[in-house]
Design a protein around this motif. Structure first.
Motif, PDB file in Angstrom:
ATOM      1  N   GLU A   1       0.856  -1.189   0.000  1.00 18.45           N
ATOM      2  CA  GLU A   1       0.000   0.000   0.000  1.00 18.45           C
ATOM      3  C   GLU A   1       0.885   1.229   0.000  1.00 18.45           C
ATOM      4  O   GLU A   1       1.922   1.270   0.666  1.00 18.45           O
ATOM      5  CB  GLU A   1      -0.916  -0.006   1.218  1.00 18.45           C
ATOM      6  N   ASP A   2       0.490   2.264  -0.769  1.00 16.08           N
ATOM      7  CA  ASP A   2       1.294   3.477  -0.866  1.00 16.08           C
ATOM      8  C   ASP A   2       0.372   4.652  -1.117  1.00 16.08           C
ATOM      9  O   ASP A   2      -0.837   4.478  -1.337  1.00 16.08           O
ATOM     10  CB  ASP A   2       2.321   3.343  -1.994  1.00 16.08           C
ATOM     11  N   ASN A   3       0.954   5.861  -1.109  1.00 11.77           N
ATOM     12  CA  ASN A   3       0.144   7.049  -1.357  1.00 11.77           C
ATOM     13  C   ASN A   3       0.046   7.398  -2.829  1.00 11.77           C
ATOM     14  O   ASN A   3      -0.536   8.425  -3.194  1.00 11.77           O
ATOM     15  CB  ASN A   3       0.684   8.249  -0.558  1.00 11.77           C
ATOM     16  N   ARG A   4       0.623   6.575  -3.696  1.00 10.18           N
ATOM     17  CA  ARG A   4       0.506   6.757  -5.139  1.00 10.18           C
ATOM     18  C   ARG A   4       0.714   5.414  -5.819  1.00 10.18           C
ATOM     19  O   ARG A   4       1.203   4.461  -5.204  1.00 10.18           O
ATOM     20  CB  ARG A   4       1.521   7.775  -5.662  1.00 10.18           C
TER      21      ARG A   4
ATOM     22  N   ARG B   1      -7.800   1.790  -5.569  1.00 10.76           N
ATOM     23  CA  ARG B   1      -7.815   2.953  -4.680  1.00 10.76           C
ATOM     24  C   ARG B   1      -8.716   2.682  -3.490  1.00 10.76           C
ATOM     25  O   ARG B   1      -9.754   2.044  -3.619  1.00 10.76           O
ATOM     26  CB  ARG B   1      -8.335   4.198  -5.421  1.00 10.76           C
TER      27      ARG B   1
ATOM     28  N   GLU C   1      -9.745   6.266   1.459  1.00 12.56           N
ATOM     29  CA  GLU C   1      -8.876   7.266   2.085  1.00 12.56           C
ATOM     30  C   GLU C   1      -7.894   7.895   1.101  1.00 12.56           C
ATOM     31  O   GLU C   1      -7.022   8.679   1.484  1.00 12.56           O
ATOM     32  CB  GLU C   1      -8.088   6.623   3.234  1.00 12.56           C
ATOM     33  N   GLY C   2      -8.002   7.534  -0.188  1.00 12.19           N
ATOM     34  CA  GLY C   2      -7.101   8.099  -1.184  1.00 12.19           C
ATOM     35  C   GLY C   2      -5.767   7.394  -1.276  1.00 12.19           C
ATOM     36  O   GLY C   2      -4.832   7.904  -1.905  1.00 12.19           O
ATOM     37  N   ARG C   3      -5.649   6.216  -0.665  1.00 10.69           N
ATOM     38  CA  ARG C   3      -4.437   5.413  -0.749  1.00 10.69           C
ATOM     39  C   ARG C   3      -4.541   4.452  -1.933  1.00 10.69           C
ATOM     40  O   ARG C   3      -5.622   4.244  -2.496  1.00 10.69           O
ATOM     41  CB  ARG C   3      -4.234   4.626   0.547  1.00 10.69           C
ATOM     42  N   TYR C   4      -3.416   3.859  -2.302  1.00 11.13           N
ATOM     43  CA  TYR C   4      -3.382   2.910  -3.412  1.00 11.13           C
ATOM     44  C   TYR C   4      -2.828   1.582  -2.920  1.00 11.13           C
ATOM     45  O   TYR C   4      -1.846   1.536  -2.169  1.00 11.13           O
ATOM     46  CB  TYR C   4      -2.522   3.448  -4.556  1.00 11.13           C
TER      47      TYR C   4
END
Length: 203
Positions: A102-105, A189, A192-195
């Motif tokens: 999991e990451d923010n992009r 996605r 929470e807007g995470r990927y």
């Protein structure tokens, strides 16, 4: 060649790559030891552009080269091809989903398949045409995707999978011996807007 918004940036493997990897960059020659992971500024702007991860390097023969994984770090500096608008939204985790990371992009990932026994194997990367072939012990396939890779396996336990993403390798156990399966390895996605990069089974 590393594409950037200001034009291509050239990285050259040094001729004395022997027991360690040498990379000639526009800001100078840099050396990397075996198993070293390092953030790298390649254009001199004091911002991290790449993450270099040295997996294998010959200890005595530079002709054998090195096995290196490179991740684009700063999406604002280096052009990437992941279309985040096409990544599906996950309302809740599905029972047949396994989270790889999991990451923010989202960013491109590589799926390596190595075969231990005969198998009919088909794969489809992003929206490109599918490729199908018969593979035997010792064969290997490398697939690099921006959003999704779909695989069809005639005998699940004959294939060993490894995902390279975010500068790290992740081993996958997708199916048991004798199983005929179809699996997606893809970005999704969250609310929470995470990927999340996940493995998802298909009926």
């Amino acid at each position: 060649m590393v594409p950037s918004r200001d034009g291509n940036i050239m990285l050259t493997v040094a001729s004395d790559t022997d027991s360690r990897l040498g990379l000639q960059t526009p800001v100078g020659l840099q050396y990397f030891d075996l198993s070293e992971t390092r953030e790298l500024d390649i254009d001199g702007d004091s911002a991290v552009d790449l993450v270099v991860d040295v997996w294998e390097v010959s200890s005595n023969k530079n002709s054998r080269g090195a096995e290196v994984y490179i991740m684009l770090k700063d999406g604002s500096a280096v052009t990437e091809n992941v279309d985040e608008t096409s990544i599906p939204l996950l309302a809740s985790q599905q029972a047949d989903q396994t989270i790889i990371l999991e990451d923010n992009r989202a960013y491109p990932f590589t799926l390596n398949a190595s075969f231990r026994n005969p198998c009919v194997f088909r794969y489809e990367v992003d929206r490109k045409d599918s490729v199908e072939n018969y593979y035997t012990n010792g064969d290997a396939v490398t697939m690099t995707a921006n959003n999704k890779t779909r695989v069809w396996i005639s005998n699940g336990n004959t294939v060993k999978f490894q995902v390279i993403a975010g500068g790290r390798a992740h081993d996958l156990e997708i199916a048991k011996a004798g199983e005929v399966v179809v699996e997606d390895i893809k970005w999704i996605r969250t609310d929470e807007g995470r990927y999340r990069l996940v493995v998802e089974g298909l009926d």
